[in-house]
Design an enzyme around this catalytic site. Structure first.
Site, short mmCIF file in Angstrom:
data_model
loop_
_atom_site.label_atom_id
_atom_site.label_comp_id
_atom_site.label_asym_id
_atom_site.label_seq_id
_atom_site.Cartn_x
_atom_site.Cartn_y
_atom_site.Cartn_z
N PRO A 319 0.81 -1.21 0.00
CA PRO A 319 0.00 0.00 0.00
C PRO A 319 0.85 1.27 0.00
O PRO A 319 1.95 1.28 0.55
CB PRO A 319 -0.76 -0.09 1.33
CG PRO A 319 0.13 -0.90 2.22
CD PRO A 319 0.84 -1.88 1.32
N TYR A 362 -6.41 14.26 -12.39
CA TYR A 362 -7.43 13.18 -12.28
C TYR A 362 -8.81 13.71 -11.91
O TYR A 362 -9.68 12.92 -11.54
CB TYR A 362 -7.03 12.18 -11.18
CG TYR A 362 -5.61 11.72 -11.19
CD1 TYR A 362 -5.13 10.89 -12.22
CD2 TYR A 362 -4.73 12.07 -10.18
CE1 TYR A 362 -3.82 10.45 -12.22
CE2 TYR A 362 -3.43 11.63 -10.17
CZ TYR A 362 -2.97 10.83 -11.20
OH TYR A 362 -1.67 10.40 -11.20
N CYS A 389 -0.54 30.20 -13.74
CA CYS A 389 -1.10 30.82 -14.94
C CYS A 389 -1.78 29.75 -15.77
O CYS A 389 -1.26 29.34 -16.82
CB CYS A 389 0.01 31.47 -15.73
SG CYS A 389 0.41 33.04 -15.02
N TYR A 418 0.88 11.16 -3.13
CA TYR A 418 0.97 11.64 -4.51
C TYR A 418 0.77 13.15 -4.61
O TYR A 418 0.25 13.64 -5.61
CB TYR A 418 -0.03 10.89 -5.42
CG TYR A 418 0.13 9.39 -5.32
CD1 TYR A 418 1.24 8.77 -5.85
CD2 TYR A 418 -0.82 8.59 -4.66
CE1 TYR A 418 1.41 7.39 -5.74
CE2 TYR A 418 -0.65 7.22 -4.54
CZ TYR A 418 0.46 6.63 -5.09
OH TYR A 418 0.62 5.27 -4.97
N1 LLP Z 1 2.19 -1.21 -6.18
C1 LLP Z 1 2.33 -0.84 -7.45
C2 LLP Z 1 2.99 -1.73 -8.40
C3 LLP Z 1 1.85 0.41 -7.87
O1 LLP Z 1 1.99 0.78 -9.13
C4 LLP Z 1 1.23 1.26 -6.92
C5 LLP Z 1 0.73 2.58 -7.32
C6 LLP Z 1 1.12 0.82 -5.60
C7 LLP Z 1 1.61 -0.42 -5.26
C8 LLP Z 1 0.49 1.66 -4.52
O2 LLP Z 1 -0.84 1.92 -4.77
P1 LLP Z 1 -1.72 2.68 -3.66
O3 LLP Z 1 -1.80 1.80 -2.47
O4 LLP Z 1 -1.00 3.98 -3.35
O5 LLP Z 1 -3.01 2.89 -4.31
N2 LLP Z 1 -0.58 9.20 -8.94
C9 LLP Z 1 -1.84 8.52 -8.76
C10 LLP Z 1 -1.66 7.16 -8.18
C11 LLP Z 1 -0.76 6.29 -9.02
C12 LLP Z 1 -0.55 4.95 -8.40
C13 LLP Z 1 0.62 4.30 -9.01
N3 LLP Z 1 0.89 3.01 -8.49
C14 LLP Z 1 -2.76 9.37 -7.87
O6 LLP Z 1 -2.36 10.46 -7.49
O7 LLP Z 1 -3.88 8.97 -7.61
#
Ligand code: LLP
Length: 472
Positions: A319, A362, A389, A418
């Site tokens: 996570p 997003y 801007c 993020y």
């Molecule tokens: N494992 C892998 C292989 C991943 O690609 C990601 C996130 C995670 C774990 C962790 O996922 P989480 O638990 O944080 O959901 N920039 C985007 C989110 C991109 C996520 C990329 N990968 C945002 O701001 O929503």
């Protein structure tokens, strides 16, 4: 215009968990504010025992404020959850792409979690923070040769994504003194989930991972490489997911894929189900708690293992957002405003898409409050715009706020994941400082970028120095 007061807007909300009812059953990923949030006698928001307004006076604005207690609580809930609900070995690894910096890595390392890293830079940061390399899992769909060499020489485990990488790694491993190189294989599980298309990764049309139709070929190749030790398989289906079923399905699919590995003599004992548990960005978001998610995943793996008659693998979850998202808020200072009659009122803050690119990328929705007027009645519906801007530089549409004045401190909640990690210098605006708060103590963990910092890597060729503005 809204004429509701904060308490009615908050009924059923979790803006102020401690003030409302201190509901210990809520997980950090189900709260809008960090667990330590409270209102002091001056009607000001405090987090980690520190008044936000005072932090801004001391460290400037905008400011990321990270609550150590919330971050540690989330780590603990994941760790204890797996220890309680999963019968085999387990490891929680933090997806450091959510926010990678020395202090965050160091706190999470001290909680005993491992790390998902996706670049040489994230490997380097984690190592510098004192993380042991065997706790680093290196991801990415286009790792460079030098990044792979760094991972091999430092002893990270590598989650291999594709054929080119597998072959390059085989060559690197053959030439390396650190053998065998420990790998996991990333597979595309073909599982759909309901989240934004850009943060969905597990569906078949994804750039990540081996196509499952090639699984036997990959196993055959890997089983002939004595310099590689294939420990298991991995899949990640996406991010900000509220349903439990997709992760239960991924557990089932992965267990099924472990079985044929035995025919190739691969002693695969690890199963990594990725990350993706969602958090509350608004009061209507309803993710399962960390513990409920861990229970669902653990049970799904155990059920699938019973069904396929294989012994329980080491279970890894990675996570990011649900560990750190609600541990941080961003404090801004309110500046100019503009009333567009009959349409909307804008208030502008001193940051925006460069410190939080998620709304413009997003269409992410956030909630805010005025930290120096916590009990003021919410009388206005305003659009909170940034200072860039760009018309799309809007942090929040239709924010319910009290009447604001220039100089008020506007706090945007749930900005831990993020935000800093995706921040930019657009318009040559320096990235904000970040402060770690805990029990009344505030520590600077990331310095604010200065004008000098912005020029640090600029180079002016000799022939341009003193050049006059002469048209051709
Ligand atoms: N494992 C892998 C292989 C991943 O690609 C990601 C996130 C995670 C774990 C962790 O996922 P989480 O638990 O944080 O959901 N920039 C985007 C989110 C991109 C996520 C990329 N990968 C945002 O701001 O929503």
């Amino acid at each position: 215009m809204l004429s509701t007061d904060r308490s009615s807007q908050n009924s059923g909300h979790r803006y102020l968990p401690q003030i409302e009812s201190s509901d210990a059953t809520l997980s950090p990923n189900q709260q809008l504010l960090p667990l330590t949030a409270k209102v002091n006698s001056d009607d000001n928001l405090e987090i980690g025992g520190c008044e936000i307004k005072r932090l801004v006076e001391q460290y400037g604005s905008p400011l990321y404020v990270l609550d150590e207690t919330t971050l540690r609580t989330a780590c603990k809930q994941y760790r204890d959850g797996f220890a309680h609900y999963y019968g085999g070995e387990s490891q929680v690894i933090y997806a450091s792409k959510a926010w990678s910096c020395l202090a965050v890595c160091s706190i999470i390392n001290s909680e005993g979690l491992g790390f998902d890293v996706v670049s040489g830079g994230e490997i380097y940061t984690a190592l510098q923070a004192g993380v042991e390399s065997q706790n680093l899992y290196f991801h990415g769909n286009n790792k460079s040769r030098s990044e792979l060499e760094l991972a091999v020489t430092t002893g990270c485990q590598i989650i291999v994504d594709n054929w080119l990488e597998l072959k390059t790694l085989t060559t690197i491993a053959q030439e390396s003194s650190t053998q065998p190189v420990k790998i996991l294989l990333r597979l595309t599980p073909g599982i759909e989930c309901h989240t934004h298309e850009y943060i969905r990764t597990g569906h078949l049309d994804s750039k990540f991972g081996f196509d499952p139709n090639q699984i036997e070929q990959v196993y055959a190749f890997v089983s002939n490489q004595p310099t590689l030790e294939c420990l298991g398989i991995h899949a990640h289906i996406g991010s900000q997911i509220f349903e439990r079923q997709p992760h239960q399905d991924v557990a089932d699919v992965l267990v099924k894929w472990l079985k044929p590995a035995q025919d190739y003599g691969l002693p695969m004992t690890t199963l990594n189900v990725g990350g993706g548990l969602g958090i509350c960005y608004t009061e209507s978001d309803d993710p399962p708690s960390i513990t409920e998610w861990v229970k669902a995943v653990s049970e799904a793996v155990e059920t699938a293992c019973n069904h396929h008659q294989i012994s329980l693998p080491k279970l890894i979850a990675e996570p990011g957002r649900s560990l750190i998202g609600s541990a941080c808020v961003t404090a801004y200072t309110v500046g100019s405003d503009k009333e567009v009659p009959e349409i909307r009122k804008y208030i502008t803050v001193d940051g925006g898409m460069s410190d939080n690119p998620r709304p413009i990328t997003y269409e992410s929705v956030y909630r805010s409050l005025i930290a120096n007027k916590m009990s003021a009645v919410l009388t206005e519906t305003v659009t909170v715009a940034g200072k860039h801007c760009e018309s799309g530089d809007v942090l929040i549409k239709d924010a319910a706020l009290p009447k604001t004045e220039p100089g008020d401190i506007l706090v945007v909640m749930t900005t831990g994941a993020y935000n800093y990690s995706m921040a930019s210098n657009y318009n040559r605006i320096g990235r904000p400082a970040a402060i770690l708060v805990n029990e009344g103590e505030a520590n600077l963990i990331i310095e604010r970028e200065t004008y000098e910092n912005l020029l640090e890597r600029d180079r002016l060729p000799e022939r341009l120095i003193n050049s006059t503005n002469t048209p051709n």
